[in-house]
Design a protein around this motif. Sequence first.
Motif, PDB file in Angstrom:
ATOM      1  N   THR A   1     137.811  94.183  26.977  1.00  0.00           N
ATOM      2  CA  THR A   1     139.078  93.426  27.483  1.00  0.00           C
ATOM      3  C   THR A   1     139.321  93.949  28.793  1.00  0.00           C
ATOM      4  N   SER A   2     139.285  92.961  29.785  1.00  0.00           N
ATOM      5  CA  SER A   2     139.584  93.426  31.057  1.00  0.00           C
ATOM      6  C   SER A   2     140.811  94.340  31.390  1.00  0.00           C
ATOM      7  N   LYS A   3     140.572  95.177  32.317  1.00  0.00           N
ATOM      8  CA  LYS A   3     141.716  96.266  32.539  1.00  0.00           C
ATOM      9  C   LYS A   3     142.813  95.312  33.421  1.00  0.00           C
ATOM     10  N   ASP A   4     142.693  94.779  34.144  1.00  0.00           N
ATOM     11  CA  ASP A   4     143.722  94.556  35.181  1.00  0.00           C
ATOM     12  C   ASP A   4     143.803  92.728  35.200  1.00  0.00           C
ATOM     13  N   TYR A   5     144.848  92.468  34.462  1.00  0.00           N
ATOM     14  CA  TYR A   5     145.453  90.871  34.350  1.00  0.00           C
ATOM     15  C   TYR A   5     145.943  90.443  35.372  1.00  0.00           C
ATOM     16  N   VAL A   6     145.636  89.288  35.875  1.00  0.00           N
ATOM     17  CA  VAL A   6     146.094  88.771  37.347  1.00  0.00           C
ATOM     18  C   VAL A   6     147.120  87.521  36.862  1.00  0.00           C
ATOM     19  N   VAL A   7     148.313  87.232  37.201  1.00  0.00           N
ATOM     20  CA  VAL A   7     148.945  86.106  36.721  1.00  0.00           C
ATOM     21  C   VAL A   7     148.323  84.833  37.750  1.00  0.00           C
ATOM     22  N   PRO A   8     148.247  83.699  36.989  1.00  0.00           N
ATOM     23  CA  PRO A   8     147.522  82.750  38.075  1.00  0.00           C
ATOM     24  C   PRO A   8     148.752  82.234  38.995  1.00  0.00           C
ATOM     25  N   ASP A   9     148.214  81.775  40.191  1.00  0.00           N
ATOM     26  CA  ASP A   9     149.123  81.377  41.061  1.00  0.00           C
ATOM     27  C   ASP A   9     149.896  80.160  40.802  1.00  0.00           C
ATOM     28  N   ASP A  10     148.854  78.969  40.183  1.00  0.00           N
ATOM     29  CA  ASP A  10     149.143  77.891  39.938  1.00  0.00           C
ATOM     30  C   ASP A  10     150.174  77.706  38.917  1.00  0.00           C
ATOM     31  N   SER A  11     151.366  77.177  39.401  1.00  0.00           N
ATOM     32  CA  SER A  11     152.566  77.017  38.414  1.00  0.00           C
ATOM     33  C   SER A  11     152.303  76.055  36.926  1.00  0.00           C
ATOM     34  N   LEU A  12     151.183  75.181  37.396  1.00  0.00           N
ATOM     35  CA  LEU A  12     150.931  74.388  35.969  1.00  0.00           C
ATOM     36  C   LEU A  12     149.963  75.053  35.120  1.00  0.00           C
ATOM     37  N   VAL A  13     149.289  75.978  35.818  1.00  0.00           N
ATOM     38  CA  VAL A  13     148.352  76.757  34.791  1.00  0.00           C
ATOM     39  C   VAL A  13     149.686  77.708  33.963  1.00  0.00           C
ATOM     40  N   GLN A  14     150.489  78.449  34.759  1.00  0.00           N
ATOM     41  CA  GLN A  14     151.537  78.999  33.851  1.00  0.00           C
ATOM     42  C   GLN A  14     152.134  78.116  32.692  1.00  0.00           C
ATOM     43  N   LYS A  15     152.231  76.956  33.059  1.00  0.00           N
ATOM     44  CA  LYS A  15     153.128  76.176  31.908  1.00  0.00           C
ATOM     45  C   LYS A  15     152.118  75.890  30.826  1.00  0.00           C
ATOM     46  N   ASN A  16     151.057  75.613  31.151  1.00  0.00           N
ATOM     47  CA  ASN A  16     149.900  75.365  30.115  1.00  0.00           C
ATOM     48  C   ASN A  16     149.642  76.554  29.264  1.00  0.00           C
TER      49      ASN A  16
ATOM     50  N   PRO B   1     144.446  68.819  35.996  1.00  0.00           N
ATOM     51  CA  PRO B   1     145.614  69.474  36.744  1.00  0.00           C
ATOM     52  C   PRO B   1     145.719  70.478  35.535  1.00  0.00           C
ATOM     53  N   GLY B   2     146.128  71.833  35.923  1.00  0.00           N
ATOM     54  CA  GLY B   2     146.930  72.892  35.077  1.00  0.00           C
ATOM     55  C   GLY B   2     145.934  73.536  34.179  1.00  0.00           C
ATOM     56  N   LEU B   3     144.603  73.121  34.369  1.00  0.00           N
ATOM     57  CA  LEU B   3     143.395  73.735  33.368  1.00  0.00           C
ATOM     58  C   LEU B   3     143.593  75.264  33.272  1.00  0.00           C
ATOM     59  N   ILE B   4     143.505  75.721  32.143  1.00  0.00           N
ATOM     60  CA  ILE B   4     143.347  77.110  31.800  1.00  0.00           C
ATOM     61  C   ILE B   4     141.940  77.553  31.919  1.00  0.00           C
ATOM     62  N   VAL B   5     141.636  78.717  32.806  1.00  0.00           N
ATOM     63  CA  VAL B   5     140.116  79.014  32.984  1.00  0.00           C
ATOM     64  C   VAL B   5     140.160  80.301  32.519  1.00  0.00           C
ATOM     65  N   VAL B   6     139.097  80.524  31.619  1.00  0.00           N
ATOM     66  CA  VAL B   6     138.856  81.837  30.916  1.00  0.00           C
ATOM     67  C   VAL B   6     137.672  82.132  31.286  1.00  0.00           C
ATOM     68  N   ASP B   7     137.440  82.831  32.457  1.00  0.00           N
ATOM     69  CA  ASP B   7     136.141  83.574  32.876  1.00  0.00           C
ATOM     70  C   ASP B   7     136.213  85.083  32.293  1.00  0.00           C
ATOM     71  N   ARG B   8     135.480  85.177  30.840  1.00  0.00           N
ATOM     72  CA  ARG B   8     135.611  86.202  30.256  1.00  0.00           C
ATOM     73  C   ARG B   8     135.249  87.472  30.886  1.00  0.00           C
ATOM     74  N   THR B   9     135.804  88.563  30.918  1.00  0.00           N
ATOM     75  CA  THR B   9     135.667  89.828  31.239  1.00  0.00           C
ATOM     76  C   THR B   9     135.742  90.088  32.765  1.00  0.00           C
ATOM     77  N   VAL B  10     135.925  88.958  33.520  1.00  0.00           N
ATOM     78  CA  VAL B  10     135.995  89.135  35.121  1.00  0.00           C
ATOM     79  C   VAL B  10     137.350  88.979  35.514  1.00  0.00           C
ATOM     80  N   ALA B  11     137.994  89.897  35.383  1.00  0.00           N
ATOM     81  CA  ALA B  11     139.393  90.163  35.757  1.00  0.00           C
ATOM     82  C   ALA B  11     139.927  89.470  37.133  1.00  0.00           C
ATOM     83  N   GLY B  12     140.790  88.671  37.231  1.00  0.00           N
ATOM     84  CA  GLY B  12     141.299  88.041  38.430  1.00  0.00           C
ATOM     85  C   GLY B  12     141.803  86.593  38.155  1.00  0.00           C
TER      86      GLY B  12
END
Length: 479
Positions: free
Chosen positions: A24-39, A278-289
């Motif tokens: 599990t990645s150490k540092d989680y980054v909250v996505p900038d896109d508000s639609l992504v946050q909503k989804n 729009p609002g797509l959740i992207v899960v680039d596993r183990t690549v924090a950001g």
Amino acid sequence: MKKLLFFIALLLPTGKAMSQQHNTSKDYVVPDDSLVQKNLHKWQGLKFGLFMHWGTYSQWGVVESWSICPEDEGWTQRRGPYGATYNGYKKAYENLQTTFNPTKFNPEKWVTAAKYAGMKYVVFTTKHHDGFSMFDTKQTDYKVTSTKTPFSTNPRSNVAKEVFGAFSKENFMIGAYFSKPDWHTEYYWWPYFPPKDRNVNYDPAKYPERWQKFKDFTFNQIQELMTDYGKVDILWLDGGWVRPKNTIDPAVDWQRTIPYDQDIDMAKIAKAARIKQPGLIVVDRTVAGQYENYTTPEQQVPDAPLDHPWESCITMGNSWSYVPGDHYKSANEIVTLLVKIVSRGGNLLMNIGPGPDGDWDPVAYSRLKQIGDWMKINGEGIYSSDAIAPYSEGNTYYTKAGNSVYAFVLAPKDQDDVVLPEKVALHLAGKSKVKKISLLGIKAKVKYTLGEGVINITIPSSLQTQSGLKQAAVFKIQY
């Protein structure tokens, strides 16, 4: 007889699910896109999803893709008469395309079972590391819709499209698993060199034009999935060794072995994908950001709640892909996993591997039926719930939904029938505001007293062993 001996050899434990590849990645980054946050918020409330690993490898009943990887690991072993030489094995493996014909493929049957079980989203393998596409890509002929594949004559041959369409009709969130590495294309494993391990077999910095072709190949395939397959909510990217070199965590063993910068320009991929979805959740596993919108601990449950969106991906059997005679977890084990994960604020993505005929093992349907029976009674404590301290104590686990707290008392290990003690003590805050306590699925009133820092529930002897409740009893504490 030769084919029979080969099939028996393949039943050796080559399909064991592995977990050591995905920290599990150490540092989680909250996505900038508000639609992504909503989804993401919507997705977090679903709690229970279906994962499916499926490809031509199901015909041999071996681990997905990994047996063609030239590494000396337990999950990469080659079995049977083709395993004597690497090139001979890989040729036979890729030739599975010419016999893949899953005529029992019926995604609506899966939807019915998953919906009854209470699953709310699906993630399907559109392409695993071996490069065989389970969708009608225009980038390669190594695909399920190729004329080389017998199933291509079936009107439902575009498997990913059929799966996504069937689940969308029942309002599931749709996830497209996609492998970033592709061990079939010449732009990743260049035939000029033998593959050395799971990584690209040439230096992208030395051959930038070839690497650019791989980037274009990857971009184009993902764009196809985002364009022609209806609503896609999650792009679930696997193969974390394909990453910019500056993102490698030297504290992680497998990341230290990545020899090259394998940057595929995730910013470009995500931007283009979100124009289509729009609002797509992207899960680039183990690549924090910005492109790891939730983390994915594999085959494990975190000991404590995590401070960001997360999902445990866990197999129902021992293997990710279909293995004949696989051992499936009991309903007790699955409900226990679900309760523990949800009590820590996560989601459970449970994997079932379809067989070469296009259907699941009957045991998988039986398990989903049992889970659905349990969810019909207790699902209100699962969906849209949050973690709440003390999270768990002993065999009791907590969630919070609305103005209620739910206390899940698990059945003894290896049995389905719940056994309740004479007294159940719940150490919860705000006990003075308790209005009512009930036992879900039981009409009888629950007697309780409020002590100092504890709620004491008294269980009548008739309910202790004869409640009829399965897997876990759930007390609802209303405030």
